[in-house]
Write a protein that holds these residues in place. Structure first.
Motif, short mmCIF file in Angstrom:
data_model
loop_
_atom_site.label_atom_id
_atom_site.label_comp_id
_atom_site.label_asym_id
_atom_site.label_seq_id
_atom_site.Cartn_x
_atom_site.Cartn_y
_atom_site.Cartn_z
N TRP A 91 0.80 -1.22 0.00
CA TRP A 91 0.00 0.00 0.00
C TRP A 91 0.84 1.27 0.00
N ASP A 92 2.13 1.17 0.23
CA ASP A 92 2.99 2.36 0.17
C ASP A 92 3.55 2.60 -1.23
N PHE A 93 3.17 1.77 -2.18
CA PHE A 93 3.64 1.97 -3.56
C PHE A 93 2.99 3.22 -4.14
N THR A 110 -15.36 4.58 -8.73
CA THR A 110 -15.10 5.35 -9.94
C THR A 110 -14.70 6.80 -9.62
N ALA A 111 -15.41 7.42 -8.70
CA ALA A 111 -15.14 8.82 -8.39
C ALA A 111 -13.80 9.03 -7.69
N LEU A 112 -13.24 7.97 -7.14
CA LEU A 112 -11.97 8.07 -6.39
C LEU A 112 -10.80 7.49 -7.17
N ILE A 120 -5.64 4.52 -7.38
CA ILE A 120 -6.58 3.39 -7.39
C ILE A 120 -6.66 2.76 -8.77
N ALA A 121 -6.81 3.60 -9.81
CA ALA A 121 -6.95 3.05 -11.16
C ALA A 121 -5.71 2.26 -11.56
N GLY A 144 -2.17 4.92 -0.87
CA GLY A 144 -1.68 5.09 0.49
C GLY A 144 -2.60 5.92 1.36
N GLU A 145 -3.57 6.63 0.76
CA GLU A 145 -4.50 7.49 1.50
C GLU A 145 -5.83 6.82 1.79
N LEU A 146 -5.96 5.55 1.48
CA LEU A 146 -7.27 4.89 1.55
C LEU A 146 -7.54 4.31 2.92
#
Length: 250
Positions: free
Chosen positions: A93-95, A135-137, A99-100, A143-145
């Protein structure tokens, strides 16, 4: 007189499979079949071999004896048929990716590591993001999720492969209630559309609500049946031990 339709062929066949890890048996003589439209819950205590069995289906651990077939073929020849949702801690998750991009990484088998993204790849990513409500995100860095958003990313990443068989390793662990409800609904719709889903979980209530069948595993298959099996104290005692059996019977 109209002839009866032949029974469907299993999409996943696990026949008498044993796996040894570190010189010790992790799975012994496991047997299960999964058909299109199945949402099968695989339940058992910690160390019961649930994740190991998923990895055997993926061809990631060697099988001591027995066989696995997906669509009648060995795991090495069927990776295009299978989507895998690992436990969240197994993903980096630090990569520095959004999201896409994380969901697109599930298409590597089509693109290769260095090939350009094709329209078919973008369309598969768009469909997967829509299914999990992200979709909107799509441009948010991973890393911010939140925990629930990360779980949805992993599900979308697997769905972007457009699999026939979806393997889910503890998809409800550590997620909020809205995410669990969204995933429950999504998994039910995927099964109704003819996908086959095999899900490990510790959440007995979620399995009882969501799964069409359940398998109790404690190194070997202890019992298999409909969701009502989870209310059978004798079978729960065999699989989990006294405390869980008492809770299931209450």
């Amino acid at each position: 007189m109209t002839e009866a339709s032949p029974p469907p062929s299993p999409l996943l066949e696990v026949d008498d499979v044993s796996v040894t890890l570190g010189g010790r048996p992790a799975v012994e003589d496991a047997h299960l079949h999964l058909y299109p439209g199945d949402l099968l819950g695989l339940l058992g205590p910690n160390g019961a071999g649930k994740t190991t069995l998923l990895r055997a289906v993926l061809g990631l651990v060697p099988i001591a004896h027995g066989q696995v077939r997906v669509g009648g073929l060995s795991p090495a020849r069927t990776r295009h048929l299978v989507g895998y949702v690992p436990q969240r801690h197994e993903f980096a998750w630090d990569f520095p990716i959004d999201i896409a991009g994380a969901v697109l990484s599930g298409r590597t088998r089509f693109r290769g590591l260095l090939r350009r993204t094709r329209p078919a790849d973008r369309e598969a990513v768009d469909r997967a993001l829509d299914l999990v409500g992200l979709t909107a995100l799509r441009r948010r860095p991973i890393g911010e999720l939140s925990g629930g958003q990360r779980q949805r990313v992993l599900v979308a990443r697997a769905l972007a492969r457009e699999p026939q068989l979806l393997l889910l390793d503890e998809p409800f662990t550590g997620v909020d209630v809205p995410t669990q409800e969204l995933l429950n609904d999504l998994f039910g719709r995927l099964a109704a559309d003819g996908k086959a889903l095999l899900m490990t979980t510790h959440d007995l209530a979620a399995a009882a609500r969501t799964c069409t069948r359940v398998v109790l595993l404690n190194r070997t298959v202890v019992a298999e049946g409909g969701p009502r099996l989870l209310a059978d104290p004798e079978q729960m005692l065999r699989a989990f031990g006294l405390d869980t059996a008492i809770g299931a019977a209450a």
